[in-house]
Design an enzyme around this catalytic site. Structure first.
Site, PDB file in Angstrom:
ATOM      1  N   GLU A 184       6.584  13.465  16.301  1.00 19.02           N
ATOM      2  CA  GLU A 184       6.057  12.178  15.858  1.00 19.02           C
ATOM      3  C   GLU A 184       4.948  11.690  16.807  1.00 19.02           C
ATOM      4  O   GLU A 184       3.915  11.189  16.353  1.00 19.02           O
ATOM      5  CB  GLU A 184       7.205  11.150  15.765  1.00 19.02           C
ATOM      6  CG  GLU A 184       6.791   9.748  15.370  1.00 19.02           C
ATOM      7  CD  GLU A 184       6.089   9.650  14.011  1.00 19.02           C
ATOM      8  OE1 GLU A 184       6.032  10.637  13.270  1.00 19.02           O
ATOM      9  OE2 GLU A 184       5.570   8.558  13.730  1.00 19.02           O
ATOM     10  N   LYS A 192      -2.784   5.374   3.240  1.00 18.78           N
ATOM     11  CA  LYS A 192      -1.419   4.989   3.589  1.00 18.78           C
ATOM     12  C   LYS A 192      -0.396   5.614   2.645  1.00 18.78           C
ATOM     13  O   LYS A 192       0.641   6.091   3.058  1.00 18.78           O
ATOM     14  CB  LYS A 192      -1.319   3.464   3.533  1.00 18.78           C
ATOM     15  CG  LYS A 192       0.053   2.910   3.806  1.00 18.78           C
ATOM     16  CD  LYS A 192       0.335   2.947   5.269  1.00 18.78           C
ATOM     17  CE  LYS A 192       1.691   2.376   5.631  1.00 18.78           C
ATOM     18  NZ  LYS A 192       2.123   2.885   6.938  1.00 18.78           N
ATOM     19  N   TRP A 239     -10.126   6.445  -2.514  1.00 22.41           N
ATOM     20  CA  TRP A 239      -9.931   7.564  -1.606  1.00 22.41           C
ATOM     21  C   TRP A 239     -10.276   8.794  -2.437  1.00 22.41           C
ATOM     22  O   TRP A 239      -9.556   9.162  -3.361  1.00 22.41           O
ATOM     23  CB  TRP A 239      -8.481   7.624  -1.126  1.00 22.41           C
ATOM     24  CG  TRP A 239      -8.228   8.671  -0.096  1.00 22.41           C
ATOM     25  CD1 TRP A 239      -8.418   8.556   1.255  1.00 22.41           C
ATOM     26  CD2 TRP A 239      -7.701   9.992  -0.318  1.00 22.41           C
ATOM     27  NE1 TRP A 239      -8.055   9.729   1.876  1.00 22.41           N
ATOM     28  CE2 TRP A 239      -7.617  10.623   0.935  1.00 22.41           C
ATOM     29  CE3 TRP A 239      -7.314  10.698  -1.458  1.00 22.41           C
ATOM     30  CZ2 TRP A 239      -7.149  11.920   1.089  1.00 22.41           C
ATOM     31  CZ3 TRP A 239      -6.854  11.998  -1.305  1.00 22.41           C
ATOM     32  CH2 TRP A 239      -6.778  12.591  -0.039  1.00 22.41           C
ATOM     33  N   ASN A 252      -5.891   4.927 -10.319  1.00 17.65           N
ATOM     34  CA  ASN A 252      -5.284   5.503  -9.119  1.00 17.65           C
ATOM     35  C   ASN A 252      -4.414   6.658  -9.586  1.00 17.65           C
ATOM     36  O   ASN A 252      -3.547   6.470 -10.433  1.00 17.65           O
ATOM     37  CB  ASN A 252      -4.428   4.449  -8.407  1.00 17.65           C
ATOM     38  CG  ASN A 252      -3.561   5.050  -7.321  1.00 17.65           C
ATOM     39  OD1 ASN A 252      -3.958   5.998  -6.664  1.00 17.65           O
ATOM     40  ND2 ASN A 252      -2.374   4.505  -7.132  1.00 17.65           N
ATOM     41  N   LYS A 254       1.140  10.992  15.564  1.00 20.26           N
ATOM     42  CA  LYS A 254       0.539   9.669  15.768  1.00 20.26           C
ATOM     43  C   LYS A 254      -0.806   9.827  16.456  1.00 20.26           C
ATOM     44  O   LYS A 254      -1.803   9.244  16.068  1.00 20.26           O
ATOM     45  CB  LYS A 254       1.491   8.864  16.638  1.00 20.26           C
ATOM     46  CG  LYS A 254       1.790   7.480  16.391  1.00 20.26           C
ATOM     47  CD  LYS A 254       2.451   6.981  15.167  1.00 20.26           C
ATOM     48  CE  LYS A 254       2.154   7.629  13.874  1.00 20.26           C
ATOM     49  NZ  LYS A 254       3.166   7.531  12.883  1.00 20.26           N
ATOM     50  N   CYS A 275      -6.038   5.353  -3.398  1.00 21.91           N
ATOM     51  CA  CYS A 275      -6.826   4.382  -4.140  1.00 21.91           C
ATOM     52  C   CYS A 275      -5.973   3.136  -4.399  1.00 21.91           C
ATOM     53  O   CYS A 275      -4.762   3.230  -4.569  1.00 21.91           O
ATOM     54  CB  CYS A 275      -7.321   4.867  -5.500  1.00 21.91           C
ATOM     55  SG  CYS A 275      -8.371   6.315  -5.393  1.00 21.91           S
ATOM     56  N   GLU A 327      -3.546  11.686  14.190  1.00 24.10           N
ATOM     57  CA  GLU A 327      -4.040  11.007  12.992  1.00 24.10           C
ATOM     58  C   GLU A 327      -4.983   9.854  13.310  1.00 24.10           C
ATOM     59  O   GLU A 327      -5.882   9.572  12.525  1.00 24.10           O
ATOM     60  CB  GLU A 327      -2.895  10.594  12.050  1.00 24.10           C
ATOM     61  CG  GLU A 327      -2.148   9.328  12.351  1.00 24.10           C
ATOM     62  CD  GLU A 327      -1.106   8.982  11.273  1.00 24.10           C
ATOM     63  OE1 GLU A 327       0.001   8.619  11.651  1.00 24.10           O
ATOM     64  OE2 GLU A 327      -1.391   9.054  10.061  1.00 24.10           O
ATOM     65  N   HIS A 346       6.723  31.862  23.897  1.00 20.38           N
ATOM     66  CA  HIS A 346       6.586  32.885  22.856  1.00 20.38           C
ATOM     67  C   HIS A 346       5.193  32.878  22.239  1.00 20.38           C
ATOM     68  O   HIS A 346       5.001  33.364  21.131  1.00 20.38           O
ATOM     69  CB  HIS A 346       7.669  32.682  21.788  1.00 20.38           C
ATOM     70  CG  HIS A 346       9.046  32.824  22.338  1.00 20.38           C
ATOM     71  ND1 HIS A 346       9.577  34.041  22.706  1.00 20.38           N
ATOM     72  CD2 HIS A 346       9.978  31.892  22.660  1.00 20.38           C
ATOM     73  CE1 HIS A 346      10.791  33.862  23.196  1.00 20.38           C
ATOM     74  NE2 HIS A 346      11.060  32.560  23.186  1.00 20.38           N
ATOM     75  N   ARG A 364      -5.134   2.046   1.324  1.00 15.77           N
ATOM     76  CA  ARG A 364      -4.873   3.123   0.363  1.00 15.77           C
ATOM     77  C   ARG A 364      -6.097   3.999   0.118  1.00 15.77           C
ATOM     78  O   ARG A 364      -6.018   5.022  -0.555  1.00 15.77           O
ATOM     79  CB  ARG A 364      -4.444   2.522  -0.986  1.00 15.77           C
ATOM     80  CG  ARG A 364      -3.225   1.663  -0.912  1.00 15.77           C
ATOM     81  CD  ARG A 364      -2.942   1.062  -2.267  1.00 15.77           C
ATOM     82  NE  ARG A 364      -2.606   2.093  -3.217  1.00 15.77           N
ATOM     83  CZ  ARG A 364      -1.400   2.598  -3.393  1.00 15.77           C
ATOM     84  NH1 ARG A 364      -0.398   2.135  -2.670  1.00 15.77           N
ATOM     85  NH2 ARG A 364      -1.179   3.530  -4.275  1.00 15.77           N
TER      86      ARG A 364
END
Ligand code: M6R
Length: 608
Positions: free
Chosen positions: A481, A603, A75, A101, A485, A2, A488, A504, A27
């Site tokens: 990473e 974020k 959010w 927030n 990326k 938020c 998301e 395995h 946010r």
């Protein structure tokens, strides 16, 4: 999560608040609202969906007159995204309005208490209890009511508050959620983050936990919980407004990907003087560095992936054992922290709730904490014993790119610096590593030049259901990473595996045509990686190989190969991650998704 803003001054408030919210939409972006002090009462307008819905409803704010107000972009935590659950929330008489927030952990018991007292609730949010609690304790004196409410709230909060009978004043408080105050000739501001006010001012005050702000058009006062006035020094923010704009790029993410050479350069160069790494910022004596027995590296998401990659670098260079933890695990596992150790907390925002809690846990156990942080004056920067800033500038896209790269660069500096002081490396190797470090920005720039091929390849695989990334050693960290990326922003299921671990279990997931990205930049592990890639290829996988120039035998195995320049093997993550960022970006674009604001994410994760 938020974003909150507040303004009181000489200009019309609503357009300024909407502009500020547009910089905070990263946010949270499921609903938004404004409360403006009109001539006679507080006018509240809320909308479900992106900020543009609210902008359209209010003619970009022009339909709301008044020079004092608060705004919010949400959010959702408590209650679905809806107009009713959107902020601001008010008391029944609509004489008090609140934006929030954070999370009020004891809201349920407070709500029950208020219902018994006759209060009625409209929304499912935790925030509404604050509006009614303020109403309950308000007898014409805002500070009195606010402090009474603060001591009754458990959890985290940054609040912006209007009282109808105190026109022209915005009140604000914070506990464990970010909040800054900005001061300009046109008026004064509160905001969750600096970009929201950069257009108007760079003069900023950082609000500490449990402090209260009372803002008028030409005056800002700060108070402690005892309602005593306190003095605060302002800080001048170096970022400029342009840095927080898209600057001609279609998305912030692409702009930030392209800013990486400069961001890495800006992070490295102030710390390399005449070929020597100078890190006085760490505040550690040579004796303390020599005595170090263990390093704990902690972060969330991409910052955690930096920790994974940095462990390989730091252990090899410094010979100090390095433990890596997810902040959300570290904070609750009651870790045994050795004497003479160092905890490194990595965070772009410096406001991630789990990382702050991990930092506090380390400090509680008496261990020195170093923050690697991008946002100046953020909670982690202020609470750590020392801070090494990454100079990435404002990062707006939810998917981090340039902050990640600068965090890696900061870790390289620490690794080489410690290794030199502890005499783990020869002078020749030290010089070679420092020299190579200074070449990194230019090499990252070269990788960016290969974007067309990656774009073409991304289009080809944009309809994938699953994509795997495999690597060994440092390349495993890079794979993690690359996979994060991709998932998301493209919503394609993806996993990263240590290549040796595939057989395995995970190899049973490999089917004909599935894309597997093999990252193989480490000379000593190259042949092993090729073997693992052959294993998945023989089960039908389509292979993308990612390696350094010179390893042309990769083409015998991979169906598509991407090369990055050679560098010291310690630093290859910095180059290999770039094609993976571009790949994720172009896959998301090909799928028509909102790259900068992926669904369900925010974020800055300021809640647990
Ligand atoms: O602000 P922080 O670096 O503490 O944030 C940590 C994670 O939330 C963040 O890296 C997240 O994983 C990114 N969205 C990844 O792109």
């Amino acid at each position: 999560m938020c974003g909150i803003v507040g303004y009181t001054g000489h200009e019309q408030a609503a357009p300024i608040l909407l502009d500020g919210l547009s910089k905070l939409e990263y946010r949270g972006y499921d609903s938004a609202g404004l409360a403006i002090e009109g001539k006679e009462n507080i006018e509240v307008v809320k909308a479900k969906g992106r900020l543009r819905v609210l902008e359209e409803m209010t003619d970009n704010g022009n339909a709301l007159s008044g020079t004092c107000g608060i705004g919010h972009t949400r959010w959702a935590t408590h209650g679905v995204p809806s107009v009713v659950n959107a902020h601001p929330h008010c008391n029944k008489k609509k004489t008090i309005a609140v934006v929030h927030n954070g999370i009020i952990e004891n809201y349920q018991s407070l709500k029950e208490h208020l219902i018994k007292k006759g209060y009625e609730f409209e929304s499912e949010t935790d925030t509404e209890v604050i509006a009614h609690l303020l109403d309950r304790y308000y007898e014409g004196e805002p500070l009195e009511a606010i402090t009474k409410v603060m001591v009754r709230l458990n959890g985290s909060y940054a609040l912006g508050i209007l009282f109808e009978d105190h026109p022209g004043k915005v009140f604000a408080v914070r506990k464990d959620s970010p909040m800054i105050v900005g001061s300009a000739p046109e008026g004064n501001f509160i905001a969750s983050d600096v970009p929201a006010i950069l257009k108007y001012t760079r003069t900023v005050y950082f609000v500490n936990n449990m402090e209260i702000v009372c803002m008028e058009a030409d005056n800002i006062s700060f108070y402690n919980l005892d309602k005593e006035q306190i003095e605060k020094e302002s800080t001048t923010i170096a970022w400029d407004a342009e840095a927080a704009e898209k600057g001609g790029y279609e998305h912030f993410m692409l702009k930030e990907i392209y800013e990486q050479p400069k961001a890495v350069q800006d992070t490295l160069s102030p710390r390399i003087k005449d070929g020597q790494i100078v890190l006085e910022e760490l505040g550690m004596t040579e004796e303390e560095i020599k005595k170090l027995r263990r390093i704990y590296m902690i972060g969330c998401g991409s910052a955690y992936h930096v920790c994974i990659s940095a462990r390989y670098v730091l252990e090899k260079l410094t010979k100090i054992p390095v433990e890596v933890d997810l902040a959300s695990e570290f904070r609750y596992r009651d870790p045994i922290l050795e004497e003479n150790s160092l905890v490194i907390v990595i965070s772009q925002s410096g406001e991630t709730a789990d990382s702050i809690a991990a930092l506090k846990e380390a400090k509680r156990k008496g261990v020195r904490v170093l923050g690697i942080v991008n946002v100046v004056g953020s909670s982690i920067a202020r609470e750590a014993d020392s801070v090494l800033y990454t100079w990435a500038g404002p990062e707006i896209s939810v998917a981090t790119t340039k902050a990640y790269s600068t965090q890696l660069a900061a870790c390289y500096l620490i690794g080489i610096y410690f290794a030199k002081i502890r005499q783990n490396i020869s002078d020749e190797l030290y010089e070679k590593l420092v020299e190579e470090l200074t070449k990194l920005p230019e090499k990252i720039q070269r990788v960016l030049g290969d974007k067309e091929r990656i774009q073409w390849f991304a289009n080809k695989f944009a309809a994938s259901k699953d994509i795997f990334f495999i690597g060994r050693g440092l390349d495993y960290g890079t794979s993690m990473e690359g996979s994060l990326k991709l998932k998301e922003i493209s919503y394609i299921h993806s996993e990263a595996y240590a290549a040796g671990e595939l057989k395995h279990g995970t190899i049973s997931l490999i089917e004909k045509g599935i894309l597997v990205v093999g990252v193989a930049t480490q000379p000593e592990l190259y042949e092993k990686m090729i073997s693992n890639m052959v294993e998945v290829k023989s089960r039908g996988a389509f292979l993308m190989g990612l390696t350094t120039y010179g390893n042309y035998s990769m083409e015998d195995t991979a169906n598509f190969t991407v090369y990055v320049p050679k560098t010291e093997s310690y630093f290859t993550t910095s180059l290999a991650v770039i094609p993976l960022q571009l790949f994720a970006y172009y896959v998301a674009i090909a799928r028509g998704l909102d790259v900068d604001k992926p669904r369900n994410l925010a974020k800055s994760v300021t809640v647990e």
